[in-house]
Design a protein around this motif. Sequence first.
Motif, short mmCIF file in Angstrom:
data_model
loop_
_atom_site.label_atom_id
_atom_site.label_comp_id
_atom_site.label_asym_id
_atom_site.label_seq_id
_atom_site.Cartn_x
_atom_site.Cartn_y
_atom_site.Cartn_z
N ALA A 99 57.66 7.18 45.26
CA ALA A 99 57.17 7.80 44.03
C ALA A 99 56.10 6.87 43.46
CB ALA A 99 58.29 8.00 43.04
N LEU A 100 54.96 7.45 43.13
CA LEU A 100 53.86 6.67 42.57
C LEU A 100 53.31 7.35 41.33
CD1 LEU A 100 51.64 5.85 45.69
CD2 LEU A 100 53.18 4.31 44.50
N PRO A 101 52.79 6.59 40.40
CA PRO A 101 52.07 7.22 39.30
C PRO A 101 50.79 7.83 39.89
CG PRO A 101 51.95 4.82 39.12
CD PRO A 101 52.86 5.14 40.27
N SER A 102 50.41 8.99 39.42
CA SER A 102 49.25 9.68 40.00
C SER A 102 47.97 8.87 39.86
CB SER A 102 49.09 11.07 39.39
OG SER A 102 48.92 10.98 38.00
N VAL A 103 47.90 7.99 38.87
CA VAL A 103 46.70 7.15 38.74
C VAL A 103 46.54 6.22 39.95
CG1 VAL A 103 46.63 7.28 36.22
CG2 VAL A 103 47.87 5.42 37.32
N ALA A 104 47.61 5.97 40.68
CA ALA A 104 47.54 5.12 41.87
C ALA A 104 46.90 5.83 43.06
CB ALA A 104 48.94 4.63 42.25
N LEU A 105 46.73 7.16 42.98
CA LEU A 105 46.13 7.89 44.08
C LEU A 105 44.70 7.44 44.36
CD1 LEU A 105 47.50 11.48 43.42
CD2 LEU A 105 48.23 9.86 45.19
N GLU A 106 43.98 7.06 43.33
CA GLU A 106 42.60 6.60 43.51
C GLU A 106 42.57 5.32 44.35
OE1 GLU A 106 38.82 5.19 40.84
OE2 GLU A 106 40.19 6.65 39.99
N ALA A 107 43.43 4.37 44.03
CA ALA A 107 43.51 3.13 44.80
C ALA A 107 43.97 3.41 46.23
CB ALA A 107 44.43 2.14 44.12
N LEU A 108 44.91 4.32 46.38
CA LEU A 108 45.39 4.71 47.70
C LEU A 108 44.24 5.30 48.51
CD1 LEU A 108 47.78 5.10 49.63
CD2 LEU A 108 48.19 7.28 48.52
N HIS A 109 43.43 6.13 47.88
CA HIS A 109 42.28 6.74 48.55
C HIS A 109 41.26 5.68 48.99
CE1 HIS A 109 38.43 8.94 48.84
NE2 HIS A 109 39.20 9.85 49.42
N ILE A 141 53.61 11.60 37.91
CA ILE A 141 54.29 10.95 39.04
C ILE A 141 54.23 11.90 40.22
CG2 ILE A 141 56.52 10.09 39.92
CD1 ILE A 141 55.50 8.35 37.70
N VAL A 142 53.95 11.36 41.41
CA VAL A 142 53.97 12.17 42.63
C VAL A 142 54.88 11.51 43.66
CG1 VAL A 142 51.73 13.29 42.33
CG2 VAL A 142 51.84 11.07 43.46
N TYR A 143 55.45 12.34 44.52
CA TYR A 143 56.32 11.89 45.60
C TYR A 143 55.55 12.08 46.90
CZ TYR A 143 59.72 12.10 41.92
OH TYR A 143 60.38 11.89 40.74
N LEU A 144 55.42 11.00 47.67
CA LEU A 144 54.61 11.02 48.88
C LEU A 144 55.45 10.67 50.10
CD1 LEU A 144 51.65 8.86 47.49
CD2 LEU A 144 51.86 11.35 47.44
N PRO A 145 55.22 11.35 51.22
CA PRO A 145 55.94 11.01 52.44
C PRO A 145 55.42 9.69 53.02
CG PRO A 145 54.35 12.75 52.87
CD PRO A 145 54.32 12.49 51.39
N CYS A 146 56.34 8.92 53.59
CA CYS A 146 56.00 7.62 54.18
C CYS A 146 56.31 7.64 55.67
CB CYS A 146 56.79 6.51 53.51
SG CYS A 146 56.38 6.31 51.78
N ILE A 147 55.72 6.70 56.38
CA ILE A 147 55.94 6.55 57.82
C ILE A 147 57.36 6.08 58.11
CG2 ILE A 147 55.19 5.33 59.91
CD1 ILE A 147 53.13 7.36 58.88
N GLU A 148 57.82 5.09 57.34
CA GLU A 148 59.17 4.56 57.56
C GLU A 148 59.78 4.12 56.24
OE1 GLU A 148 58.65 1.33 60.28
OE2 GLU A 148 57.60 0.10 58.83
N ARG A 149 61.08 3.96 56.24
CA ARG A 149 61.81 3.53 55.05
C ARG A 149 61.60 2.02 54.85
NH1 ARG A 149 64.71 7.22 53.22
NH2 ARG A 149 65.45 8.28 55.04
N VAL A 150 61.33 1.64 53.59
CA VAL A 150 61.16 0.22 53.25
C VAL A 150 61.99 -0.10 52.02
CG1 VAL A 150 58.85 0.03 54.26
CG2 VAL A 150 59.09 0.69 51.87
N THR A 151 62.30 -1.37 51.83
CA THR A 151 63.07 -1.75 50.64
C THR A 151 62.15 -2.03 49.45
OG1 THR A 151 63.13 -4.03 51.44
CG2 THR A 151 65.04 -2.66 51.92
N ASP A 152 60.94 -2.49 49.72
CA ASP A 152 59.97 -2.77 48.66
C ASP A 152 58.88 -1.70 48.69
OD1 ASP A 152 58.03 -3.73 46.94
OD2 ASP A 152 58.01 -5.75 47.78
N PRO A 153 58.72 -0.91 47.61
CA PRO A 153 57.70 0.14 47.59
C PRO A 153 56.28 -0.37 47.89
CG PRO A 153 59.15 0.35 45.70
CD PRO A 153 59.51 -0.93 46.39
#
Length: 93
Positions: free
Chosen positions: A61-71, A11-23
């Motif tokens: 917070a995202l599972p690290s496996v999601a980093l590939e899709a994010l990339h 699991i990794v914690y990533l900074p976001c641009i703004e606060r949202v209610t739905d991840p």
Amino acid sequence: MTSAVREVPPIVYLPCIERVTDPADAVIELRRTKDGRTALLAYSVFDGFQRCCGDLKPWVALPSVALEALHRADPFDLLLLDVVTPEGQVPGE
């Protein structure tokens, strides 16, 4: 010469641009380094995220496996894991 490669935690914690209610609506914050590369800051523990980004910084917070899709969706050149940055700056910025 030896090099140390650190495994990305589950699991990794990533900074976001703004606060949202739905991840699913979160927009991950990418930073630009001085040499023009795009960096994603990721933290293996929430305490580390808070120390580096502050208590008020939006996060997801995202599972690290999601980093590939994010990339694939928003390419970045560097994944900086648990980097302590002065005043929230990316090294070399």
